[in-house]
Design a protein around this motif. Sequence first.
Motif: not given
Length: 132
Positions: A27-31, A66-68, A99-102
Amino acid sequence: EALGINETEIPYGAIKGGQNSGNDNATTTVVNFGNIPIDTDVEGTWMQKTDLSDQINEDNQEFDLANFTYGVGTYTLSSTTPISVDTTIAKPTSVADVSDQIFWGMNVPGGTTSGEYAGTNTFTAKLDSLDW
């Protein structure tokens, strides 16, 4: 518009040639550091083996919100066209991070030599006008 990425690398771990990450996503967290709601454009380059003897094309990286399981990710990395990702990160209204995660998955084509590879993925903030 401004964003930050908390991680300095996408930690795919060890994946052998002819295999992929399956449902084990990095994951990467975009802030959001700006003063508007943002979505994120993502693009990247191929990954070069550290001894320069081999490479893995960028389109072997898939990502989603989301997880895939690799092979069914919504997005595939491109070096020529930024991919618009609906991260929907609200405008910050306090000192807390918004933030959101990719989530990332990777394929290593058969015949690819083992070793460490590095490339560059670029994240760019863009106005999320639908969530303003």
